[in-house]
Design a protein around this motif. Structure first.
Motif, PDB file in Angstrom:
ATOM      1  N   ASP A 280     -17.085 -74.804  -1.913  1.00 19.33           N
ATOM      2  CA  ASP A 280     -17.642 -75.811  -2.821  1.00 19.33           C
ATOM      3  C   ASP A 280     -18.943 -75.298  -3.419  1.00 19.33           C
ATOM      4  O   ASP A 280     -19.672 -74.524  -2.798  1.00 19.33           O
ATOM      5  N   GLU A 281     -19.224 -75.753  -4.622  1.00 16.22           N
ATOM      6  CA  GLU A 281     -20.472 -75.380  -5.281  1.00 16.22           C
ATOM      7  C   GLU A 281     -21.631 -76.032  -4.529  1.00 16.22           C
ATOM      8  O   GLU A 281     -21.521 -77.162  -4.057  1.00 16.22           O
ATOM      9  N   PRO A 282     -22.762 -75.349  -4.417  1.00 10.30           N
ATOM     10  CA  PRO A 282     -23.905 -75.961  -3.717  1.00 10.30           C
ATOM     11  C   PRO A 282     -24.404 -77.187  -4.472  1.00 10.30           C
ATOM     12  O   PRO A 282     -24.393 -77.228  -5.704  1.00 10.30           O
ATOM     13  N   GLN A 283     -24.821 -78.186  -3.713  1.00 11.86           N
ATOM     14  CA  GLN A 283     -25.345 -79.408  -4.304  1.00 11.86           C
ATOM     15  C   GLN A 283     -26.778 -79.164  -4.759  1.00 11.86           C
ATOM     16  O   GLN A 283     -27.530 -78.435  -4.112  1.00 11.86           O
ATOM     17  N   PRO A 284     -27.183 -79.765  -5.880  1.00  7.93           N
ATOM     18  CA  PRO A 284     -28.567 -79.598  -6.326  1.00  7.93           C
ATOM     19  C   PRO A 284     -29.525 -80.225  -5.308  1.00  7.93           C
ATOM     20  O   PRO A 284     -29.184 -81.161  -4.604  1.00  7.93           O
ATOM     21  N   GLU A 285     -30.716 -79.649  -5.238  1.00  5.37           N
ATOM     22  CA  GLU A 285     -31.728 -80.155  -4.306  1.00  5.37           C
ATOM     23  C   GLU A 285     -32.075 -81.604  -4.651  1.00  5.37           C
ATOM     24  O   GLU A 285     -32.099 -81.997  -5.814  1.00  5.37           O
ATOM     25  N   ALA A 286     -32.370 -82.377  -3.615  1.00  4.61           N
ATOM     26  CA  ALA A 286     -32.708 -83.789  -3.819  1.00  4.61           C
ATOM     27  C   ALA A 286     -34.069 -83.899  -4.500  1.00  4.61           C
ATOM     28  O   ALA A 286     -34.965 -83.090  -4.291  1.00  4.61           O
TER      29      ALA A 286
END
Length: 85
Positions: free
Chosen positions: A69-75
């Motif tokens: 999966d693509e990494p999630q953007p930082e919060a």
């Protein structure tokens, strides 16, 4: 991992073939019952004579690949979060 299917030379059915150690283009047909075969008198199953035969695999074995999966953007700093200590 999905195994390639090959035709059994004895019964003609399409059976999965697992790779053979040391040869990328060869495989061993999985054990299967012959069509219409019944149990022996002692109750054991009768396997097709083509079971476990070494055959050519249509597509040479390949390295097992995983979908990542693509990494999630930082919060965001403004996004509220609950922390427990």
């Amino acid at each position: 991992m999905k195994l390639p299917r090959v035709e059994c030379q004895s019964c003609g059915r399409s059976i999965a073939a697992g790779p053979v150690s040391g040869s990328l283009s060869k495989g061993r047909i999985w054990r299967h019952d012959a069509p219409g075969a019944r149990r022996d008198l002692d109750g054991s199953l009768v396997s097709c004579p083509g079971s476990l035969a070494v055959v050519d695999i249509p597509v040479p074995s390949q390295q097992l690949a995983f979908d990542v999966d693509e990494p999630q953007p930082e919060a965001d700093e403004a996004t509220p979060a609950l922390f427990m200590i």
